[in-house]
Each structure stands twice: as structure tokens, then as C-alpha cells.
Write an enzyme that holds these catalytic residues in place. Structure first.
Site, PDB file in Angstrom:
ATOM      1  N   ARG A  57       0.705  -1.041  -0.093  1.00 16.08           N
ATOM      2  CA  ARG A  57      -0.102  -0.034   0.149  1.00 16.08           C
ATOM      3  C   ARG A  57       0.881   1.287  -0.084  1.00 16.08           C
ATOM      4  O   ARG A  57       1.567   1.504   1.027  1.00 16.08           O
ATOM      5  CB  ARG A  57      -0.818   0.020   1.241  1.00 16.08           C
ATOM      6  CG  ARG A  57      -1.573   1.271   1.378  1.00 16.08           C
ATOM      7  CD  ARG A  57      -2.609   1.348   2.439  1.00 16.08           C
ATOM      8  NE  ARG A  57      -2.332   0.782   3.838  1.00 16.08           N
ATOM      9  CZ  ARG A  57      -1.607   1.342   4.839  1.00 16.08           C
ATOM     10  NH1 ARG A  57      -1.319   2.425   4.611  1.00 16.08           N
ATOM     11  NH2 ARG A  57      -1.319   0.567   5.877  1.00 16.08           N
ATOM     12  N   HIS A  92      -3.817   4.177   4.849  1.00 19.47           N
ATOM     13  CA  HIS A  92      -4.828   2.903   4.919  1.00 19.47           C
ATOM     14  C   HIS A  92      -6.003   3.682   4.435  1.00 19.47           C
ATOM     15  O   HIS A  92      -6.737   2.998   3.627  1.00 19.47           O
ATOM     16  CB  HIS A  92      -4.826   2.686   6.460  1.00 19.47           C
ATOM     17  CG  HIS A  92      -6.081   1.919   6.839  1.00 19.47           C
ATOM     18  ND1 HIS A  92      -6.051   0.419   6.184  1.00 19.47           N
ATOM     19  CD2 HIS A  92      -7.120   1.978   7.397  1.00 19.47           C
ATOM     20  CE1 HIS A  92      -7.121  -0.154   6.545  1.00 19.47           C
ATOM     21  NE2 HIS A  92      -7.714   0.742   7.454  1.00 19.47           N
ATOM     22  N   TYR A 112       4.373   5.517  11.008  1.00 17.63           N
ATOM     23  CA  TYR A 112       4.776   3.987  11.451  1.00 17.63           C
ATOM     24  C   TYR A 112       5.765   3.358  10.196  1.00 17.63           C
ATOM     25  O   TYR A 112       5.994   2.338  10.491  1.00 17.63           O
ATOM     26  CB  TYR A 112       3.410   3.182  11.712  1.00 17.63           C
ATOM     27  CG  TYR A 112       2.253   3.280  10.455  1.00 17.63           C
ATOM     28  CD1 TYR A 112       2.550   2.489   9.553  1.00 17.63           C
ATOM     29  CD2 TYR A 112       1.226   4.112  10.494  1.00 17.63           C
ATOM     30  CE1 TYR A 112       1.313   2.430   8.429  1.00 17.63           C
ATOM     31  CE2 TYR A 112       0.344   4.024   9.638  1.00 17.63           C
ATOM     32  CZ  TYR A 112       0.371   3.346   8.459  1.00 17.63           C
ATOM     33  OH  TYR A 112      -0.391   3.495   7.593  1.00 17.63           O
TER      34      TYR A 112
END
Length: 365
Positions: A256, A260, A269
């Protein structure tokens, strides 16, 4: 039983060179220059539509959007392996699948704009609307496949989900049930390496395809950024399902590129170096290199694809901005299949509440 191999199935390397695979190569031997160009066009259009929807959300026109950038090959390659009567159950990120199944771009944002409970009629394209509850669509797909088996329908039922969904009980129950009853569900896991901010290795110390083997179903791991390899393994899986051999699990390794959802900040992160590593494996660039290497496309073709992608994105934008706001009372429609006294009382109470504000500006005009 098919067991996960030491290396994921790959037919196109990141630099555009082909890989000789005597097992899966023959499954796409019919894919010539025209078909390769079609796969490239699908991926470029999907990415452009995704970028436009993301922009609409940033401009306040959508409440939320789940970007798919980086996962185009996993979606286009698998969707193009399906027959029109195969039935697809999606999560909330399968925008490329929806486009390949014939969903009008102008309908793709209705749910995300809050103008309807769904975006399109699933029966017209044999594809469900986005499922927000993580993993729940696995149960829906298994139930549908059971019904198809009882009806004697020779179809595949396909369900898409991310790596995070493999840690959900709903999906585990679906896999148990599908094996027990031998129903033709193709489970397609797009392992994009991040369940929101949790990396896959925290969820499972082994490849996710091995979980499927533990349930007793055949599984294969594929390079999810290789559209030709994804097409090949999905063709094998849907044939397995249509022939009544039971469920099949595909783990498509992809990444990805974006957040998200548009409410997420992936810089909290993951590192830029991690992103750069996967950008070098970009699925669209990979197929373009193959087309150029083999002389199947020129600048005119790539210009035409960009124009087609822009046109499709504008259809989505115009459709989004032109959506009428639903009437307030529509909130109570379709709660039950038939009238329900409690819902009707709530409808009346809400109408009285709205009337207490006086006539609307539109009514005064």
C-alpha cells in the site's frame, strides 16, 4: 494440494523481463500484445480514478476514501480472470476490481459522499458494494457460494480482503465452513504489508498462505505487483472453484503506497526507505517496461491511455459533485423489508423535529 512455494509466483520481473515458469506460464499463453495493453490501460485508469477520489476527499467532497495505489496489479490481474457470472465480494479498497467489473465511475463515490447506503446495484455487475466491517465479507461470500452449489451453478465466488482480515474470526469461520462444505470460494488476500499501522509479521510469523493450508485448502503465494502472474494464479483458482473442487486461497504480495484511508498518516509508522523499496517494484512501471522491451507500445499509446484515464477521472468528479442530497426521511427507508411500527414512529418523530425549524430555504422559494 497446492502448497506455498519458496518464492512467490512471478512472470514479469520489476525491470520488465519475463520469467520462465512452466507451471503458470501456460495459463496466460493466450495473453498477447492487445491483452497486455488492456491490462496496462486498466491499471492506469484505476490509479487515476483513485487519485481523483483522494483529491475529492481532501477538498471536502467525500467523507473518507481508502486509496489503492500500489495494488493495481493484484486487483486488475485477478478481476480480469473472472467470468461475468462469477460473483465478487469486496472489502473497501477494491476500486480497480469495481471498474473492471463494469461499475460506473460516477457511482463509486456515492457511499463515501453520504448520498446513499450503497453505490450501485450489485446484481447488475455481480459485485458487492464496499464492506466496511473487516473480514465480514468472507462469510457473505461463503454463504453465497453454498447457495450456488445447491443451485448447481458452475461459478466461482470470489472474496477480496487484506492481510489484517486474516486475523479476524469472521474470515477463519468462513474458511472452515467453505472447506467443510466444499464450496467454490476463491479467497484473495491482498497482503499490502500493513493492517493500518500493524505490519504483517506481527500478525503472523509465517506466510499467510500457510494459514489456508492449515484449514485444508490449496493455497498459492504470488507476486501481487505482477499483473500477469496474478492473472495466471487466479485463472487456476477460479477453474478449481468452478469444477466443484472446493475453495482456493491466493496470497498476493503487494504494498500500500498511500495511507490506509485518508484519515491515516503512514509516516508515523513506516520509513521513506521502505516506501522507496516498493516504489521500485511499481506494478504499472513493471508492465510498461515489458511493453517497451517487447515493442508492443509507443508514446502514442501511452498518451492515449493517459487521456482515457483523465476522462474517466472527470466522469467520477462530475458524478460526485452532481449527486443530489438524499431527503432526510430516506434515513428510515430499507431498514426492514416491510413496514415496521417502531421505524414508522421514528420517521414521524423525526419529521416533527425537522418541522420545528420552520420551512427550509428551498420550500420558501
Amino acid at each position: 494440494m497446492v502448497v506455498p512455494t519458496a518464492y512467490p509466483v512471478q512472470l514479469i520481473q520489476p525491470d520488465g523481463r519475463r520469467v520462465l515458469d512452466t507451471e503458470y506460464g501456460p495459463l496466460v499463453a493466450d495473453v498477447g500484445p492487445d491483452e497486455l495493453r488492456g491490462l496496462y490501460r486498466d491499471m492506469v485508469v484505476a490509479r487515476r480514478v483513485d487519485a481523483e477520489a483522494t483529491a475529492l476527499q481532501r477538498q471536502g467532497e467525500l467523507g473518507l476514501w481508502a486509496p489503492l495505489q500500489g495494488q493495481e496489479a493484484a486487483q486488475v490481474g485477478s478481476a480480469r480472470a473472472l467470468a461475468p457470472d462469477d460473483y465478487v465480494f469486496t472489502s473497501y479498497r477494491e476500486h480497480a476490481v469495481a471498474l473492471c467489473r463494469g461499475v460506473d465511475p460516477a457511482d463509486m463515490t456515492r457511499l463515501w459522499r453520504g448520498c446513499g447506503l450503497s453505490g450501485w446495484d450489485p446484481q447488475t455487475v455481480a459485485t458487492t458494494n464496499p464492506a466496511i466491517v473487516v473480514g465480514a465479507q468472507g462469510l457473505h461470500a461463503t454463504g453465497y457460494a453454498m447457495g450456488a452449489k445447491l443451485d448447481g451453478a458452475e461459478i466461482a465466488t470470489v472474496v477480496y480482503f487484506g492481510d489484517g482480515a486474516t486475523s479476524q474470526g469472521d474470515l477463519s469461520e468462513a474458511m472452515v465452513f467453505s472447506v467443510s462444505w466444499g464450496v467454490g470460494v476463491v479467497f484473495i488476500c491482498q497482503n499490502n504489508h500493513w493492517a493500518i499501522s500493524v505490519p504483517t509479521h506481527v500478525q503472523s510469523p509465517v506466510p499467510l498462505a500457510r494459514r489456508a493450508a492449515g484449514f485444508g485448502m490449496p493455497a498459492v503465494q504470488v507476486d501481487g505487483n505482477d499483473v500477469l502472474a496474478v492473472l495466471a494464479v487466479t485463472r487456476r483458482a477460479v477453474r478449481h472453484a468452478r469444477e466443484g473442487a472446493g475453495p482456493f486461497f491466493i496470497e498476493a504480495l503487494t504494498y500500500r503506497m498511500g495511507p490506509h484511508t485518508t484519515s491515516d498518516d503512514p509516516t508515523r509508522y513506516r520509513t521513506p526507505a521502505d516506501l522507496e523499496e516498493w516504489q521500485a517494484r511499481d506494478p504499472i512501471d513493471r508492465l510498461r517496461r515489458l511493453l517497451e522491451r517487447e515493442g508492443h507500445a509507443d508514446d502514442n499509446f501511452f498518451d492515449e491511455v493517459r487521456t482515457a484515464a483523465d476522462d474517466t477521472a472527470m466522469r467520477l468528479r462530475r458524478g460526485t459533485l452532481g449527486m443530489p442530497d438524499p431527503e432526510p426521511a430516506a434515513l428510515f427507508d430499507h431498514v426492514y423489508a416491510t413496514e415496521h411500527p417502531l421505524v414508522e414512529q421514528e420517521r414521524a418523530d423525526y419529521a416533527e423535529y425537522l418541522a420545528s425549524f420552520g420551512p427550509t430555504e428551498e420550500a420558501r422559494r
